[in-house]
Design a protein around this motif. Sequence first.
Motif, PDB file in Angstrom:
ATOM      1  N   CYS A  17      76.473 121.237  81.951  1.00  0.00           N
ATOM      2  CA  CYS A  17      77.124 122.122  80.985  1.00  0.00           C
ATOM      3  C   CYS A  17      76.380 121.981  79.667  1.00  0.00           C
ATOM      4  O   CYS A  17      76.029 120.876  79.263  1.00  0.00           O
ATOM      5  N   ASN A  18      76.130 123.095  79.012  1.00  0.00           N
ATOM      6  CA  ASN A  18      75.472 123.057  77.711  1.00  0.00           C
ATOM      7  C   ASN A  18      76.474 123.464  76.627  1.00  0.00           C
ATOM      8  O   ASN A  18      77.644 123.715  76.897  1.00  0.00           O
ATOM      9  N   THR A  19      76.011 123.516  75.402  1.00  0.00           N
ATOM     10  CA  THR A  19      76.891 123.853  74.275  1.00  0.00           C
ATOM     11  C   THR A  19      77.526 125.223  74.474  1.00  0.00           C
ATOM     12  O   THR A  19      78.724 125.402  74.214  1.00  0.00           O
ATOM     13  N   ILE A  20      76.768 126.180  74.971  1.00  0.00           N
ATOM     14  CA  ILE A  20      77.291 127.530  75.200  1.00  0.00           C
ATOM     15  C   ILE A  20      78.415 127.498  76.232  1.00  0.00           C
ATOM     16  O   ILE A  20      79.450 128.150  76.056  1.00  0.00           O
ATOM     17  N   THR A  21      78.234 126.725  77.283  1.00  0.00           N
ATOM     18  CA  THR A  21      79.260 126.591  78.318  1.00  0.00           C
ATOM     19  C   THR A  21      80.553 126.065  77.702  1.00  0.00           C
ATOM     20  O   THR A  21      81.634 126.615  77.928  1.00  0.00           O
ATOM     21  N   TYR A  22      80.431 124.991  76.927  1.00  0.00           N
ATOM     22  CA  TYR A  22      81.621 124.411  76.299  1.00  0.00           C
ATOM     23  C   TYR A  22      82.243 125.364  75.282  1.00  0.00           C
ATOM     24  O   TYR A  22      83.468 125.479  75.203  1.00  0.00           O
ATOM     25  N   ASN A  23      81.416 126.057  74.511  1.00  0.00           N
ATOM     26  CA  ASN A  23      81.955 127.012  73.538  1.00  0.00           C
ATOM     27  C   ASN A  23      82.748 128.115  74.225  1.00  0.00           C
ATOM     28  O   ASN A  23      83.791 128.542  73.730  1.00  0.00           O
ATOM     29  N   THR A  24      82.261 128.560  75.370  1.00  0.00           N
ATOM     30  CA  THR A  24      82.970 129.590  76.143  1.00  0.00           C
ATOM     31  C   THR A  24      84.339 129.074  76.571  1.00  0.00           C
ATOM     32  O   THR A  24      85.348 129.775  76.447  1.00  0.00           O
ATOM     33  N   MET A  25      84.372 127.838  77.052  1.00  0.00           N
ATOM     34  CA  MET A  25      85.643 127.266  77.508  1.00  0.00           C
ATOM     35  C   MET A  25      86.587 127.014  76.334  1.00  0.00           C
ATOM     36  O   MET A  25      87.799 127.266  76.441  1.00  0.00           O
ATOM     37  N   LEU A  26      86.055 126.557  75.221  1.00  0.00           N
ATOM     38  CA  LEU A  26      86.888 126.318  74.040  1.00  0.00           C
ATOM     39  C   LEU A  26      87.451 127.632  73.502  1.00  0.00           C
ATOM     40  O   LEU A  26      88.605 127.695  73.077  1.00  0.00           O
ATOM     41  N   ASP A  27      86.646 128.687  73.555  1.00  0.00           N
ATOM     42  CA  ASP A  27      87.117 130.003  73.131  1.00  0.00           C
ATOM     43  C   ASP A  27      88.251 130.475  74.042  1.00  0.00           C
ATOM     44  O   ASP A  27      89.234 131.053  73.569  1.00  0.00           O
ATOM     45  N   ALA A  28      88.130 130.191  75.327  1.00  0.00           N
ATOM     46  CA  ALA A  28      89.202 130.551  76.262  1.00  0.00           C
ATOM     47  C   ALA A  28      90.480 129.776  75.923  1.00  0.00           C
ATOM     48  O   ALA A  28      91.578 130.340  75.942  1.00  0.00           O
ATOM     49  N   CYS A  29      90.328 128.506  75.595  1.00  0.00           N
ATOM     50  CA  CYS A  29      91.499 127.698  75.189  1.00  0.00           C
ATOM     51  C   CYS A  29      92.177 128.324  73.975  1.00  0.00           C
ATOM     52  O   CYS A  29      93.403 128.427  73.917  1.00  0.00           O
ATOM     53  N   ALA A  30      91.356 128.730  73.000  1.00  0.00           N
ATOM     54  CA  ALA A  30      91.897 129.333  71.775  1.00  0.00           C
ATOM     55  C   ALA A  30      92.628 130.638  72.086  1.00  0.00           C
ATOM     56  O   ALA A  30      93.762 130.840  71.656  1.00  0.00           O
ATOM     57  N   LYS A  31      91.998 131.506  72.856  1.00  0.00           N
ATOM     58  CA  LYS A  31      92.580 132.821  73.148  1.00  0.00           C
ATOM     59  C   LYS A  31      93.786 132.756  74.074  1.00  0.00           C
ATOM     60  O   LYS A  31      94.628 133.649  74.063  1.00  0.00           O
ATOM     61  N   GLU A  77      95.694 122.408  73.898  1.00  0.00           N
ATOM     62  CA  GLU A  77      95.883 121.041  74.404  1.00  0.00           C
ATOM     63  C   GLU A  77      94.765 120.652  75.368  1.00  0.00           C
ATOM     64  O   GLU A  77      94.523 119.472  75.599  1.00  0.00           O
ATOM     65  N   LYS A  78      94.064 121.635  75.910  1.00  0.00           N
ATOM     66  CA  LYS A  78      92.936 121.373  76.815  1.00  0.00           C
ATOM     67  C   LYS A  78      91.635 121.102  76.044  1.00  0.00           C
ATOM     68  O   LYS A  78      90.686 120.557  76.591  1.00  0.00           O
ATOM     69  N   ALA A  79      91.583 121.502  74.780  1.00  0.00           N
ATOM     70  CA  ALA A  79      90.348 121.409  73.989  1.00  0.00           C
ATOM     71  C   ALA A  79      89.903 119.967  73.761  1.00  0.00           C
ATOM     72  O   ALA A  79      88.705 119.676  73.791  1.00  0.00           O
ATOM     73  N   ALA A  80      90.850 119.071  73.535  1.00  0.00           N
ATOM     74  CA  ALA A  80      90.497 117.675  73.245  1.00  0.00           C
ATOM     75  C   ALA A  80      89.700 117.053  74.392  1.00  0.00           C
ATOM     76  O   ALA A  80      88.707 116.364  74.162  1.00  0.00           O
ATOM     77  N   GLN A  81      90.116 117.323  75.636  1.00  0.00           N
ATOM     78  CA  GLN A  81      89.408 116.775  76.789  1.00  0.00           C
ATOM     79  C   GLN A  81      88.002 117.368  76.900  1.00  0.00           C
ATOM     80  O   GLN A  81      87.049 116.660  77.217  1.00  0.00           O
ATOM     81  N   LEU A  82      87.882 118.653  76.622  1.00  0.00           N
ATOM     82  CA  LEU A  82      86.558 119.276  76.657  1.00  0.00           C
ATOM     83  C   LEU A  82      85.640 118.645  75.613  1.00  0.00           C
ATOM     84  O   LEU A  82      84.463 118.378  75.888  1.00  0.00           O
ATOM     85  N   LEU A  83      86.172 118.368  74.427  1.00  0.00           N
ATOM     86  CA  LEU A  83      85.373 117.711  73.388  1.00  0.00           C
ATOM     87  C   LEU A  83      84.962 116.309  73.810  1.00  0.00           C
ATOM     88  O   LEU A  83      83.826 115.895  73.573  1.00  0.00           O
ATOM     89  N   GLU A  84      85.890 115.595  74.434  1.00  0.00           N
ATOM     90  CA  GLU A  84      85.575 114.256  74.935  1.00  0.00           C
ATOM     91  C   GLU A  84      84.452 114.315  75.972  1.00  0.00           C
ATOM     92  O   GLU A  84      83.534 113.507  75.959  1.00  0.00           O
ATOM     93  N   ASP A  85      84.551 115.300  76.864  1.00  0.00           N
ATOM     94  CA  ASP A  85      83.514 115.482  77.886  1.00  0.00           C
ATOM     95  C   ASP A  85      82.164 115.776  77.238  1.00  0.00           C
ATOM     96  O   ASP A  85      81.133 115.252  77.676  1.00  0.00           O
ATOM     97  N   MET A  86      82.174 116.611  76.204  1.00  0.00           N
ATOM     98  CA  MET A  86      80.926 116.924  75.501  1.00  0.00           C
ATOM     99  C   MET A  86      80.282 115.648  74.972  1.00  0.00           C
ATOM    100  O   MET A  86      79.086 115.429  75.159  1.00  0.00           O
ATOM    101  N   LYS A  87      81.096 114.816  74.314  1.00  0.00           N
ATOM    102  CA  LYS A  87      80.578 113.570  73.747  1.00  0.00           C
ATOM    103  C   LYS A  87      80.049 112.653  74.840  1.00  0.00           C
ATOM    104  O   LYS A  87      78.963 112.087  74.721  1.00  0.00           O
ATOM    105  N   GLU A  88      80.821 112.532  75.908  1.00  0.00           N
ATOM    106  CA  GLU A  88      80.447 111.660  77.032  1.00  0.00           C
ATOM    107  C   GLU A  88      79.118 112.082  77.644  1.00  0.00           C
ATOM    108  O   GLU A  88      78.316 111.256  78.057  1.00  0.00           O
ATOM    109  N   LEU A  89      78.889 113.390  77.716  1.00  0.00           N
ATOM    110  CA  LEU A  89      77.681 113.926  78.348  1.00  0.00           C
ATOM    111  C   LEU A  89      76.562 114.205  77.340  1.00  0.00           C
ATOM    112  O   LEU A  89      75.553 114.826  77.686  1.00  0.00           O
ATOM    113  N   ASN A  90      76.763 113.773  76.097  1.00  0.00           N
ATOM    114  CA  ASN A  90      75.774 113.984  75.036  1.00  0.00           C
ATOM    115  C   ASN A  90      75.401 115.449  74.834  1.00  0.00           C
ATOM    116  O   ASN A  90      74.236 115.784  74.624  1.00  0.00           O
ATOM    117  N   VAL A  91      76.394 116.326  74.919  1.00  0.00           N
ATOM    118  CA  VAL A  91      76.196 117.740  74.618  1.00  0.00           C
ATOM    119  C   VAL A  91      76.613 117.927  73.163  1.00  0.00           C
ATOM    120  O   VAL A  91      77.759 117.678  72.802  1.00  0.00           O
TER     121      VAL A  91
END
Length: 142
Positions: free
Chosen positions: A41-55, A60-74
């Motif tokens: 997953c790249n930054t664009i992938t995560y941004n797409t998912m975060l945008d879906a969370c927002a819309k 409540e799902k965004a925090a886990q996605l951010l954690e995953d980004m950090k864990e995977l060094n994205v």
Amino acid sequence: DRKSMINTVVYSTVLKGFAVSKRIDKVLSVYKEMRANSIACNTITYNTMLDACAKCNAMEKAAQLLEDMKELNVEPDIITYSTIIKGYCMSGEIDLAFSVLKEMKSDGHFEPDEIMYNSILDGCARQRQVTESLKILDEMQA
């Protein structure tokens, strides 16, 4: 080998389709599949998912996605932060939006832009937080 053709770009396109359709369940299901199949997953992938969370009012799902980004060094970008802030403001969680803004500014990689400020001001207006709005306006003029 068809399987090698299914890559991050293909998955990101599928994610975008589900995001536009406001199917957060499908977005998260595809993401789970990507992780299970070791599709990066790249930054664009995560941004797409975060945008879906927002819309979809599913911040409540965004925090886990951010954690995953950090864990995977994205690395998050300005769009990542802006999307999260917008999502928290839309869901009435203005304190979390300010927390993300503060974190972003303390990292020193990005400065808030007018889109981000607009989201924060809109969130303050929705929550009738006049004092916070005035602080943001002062910050924008500084």
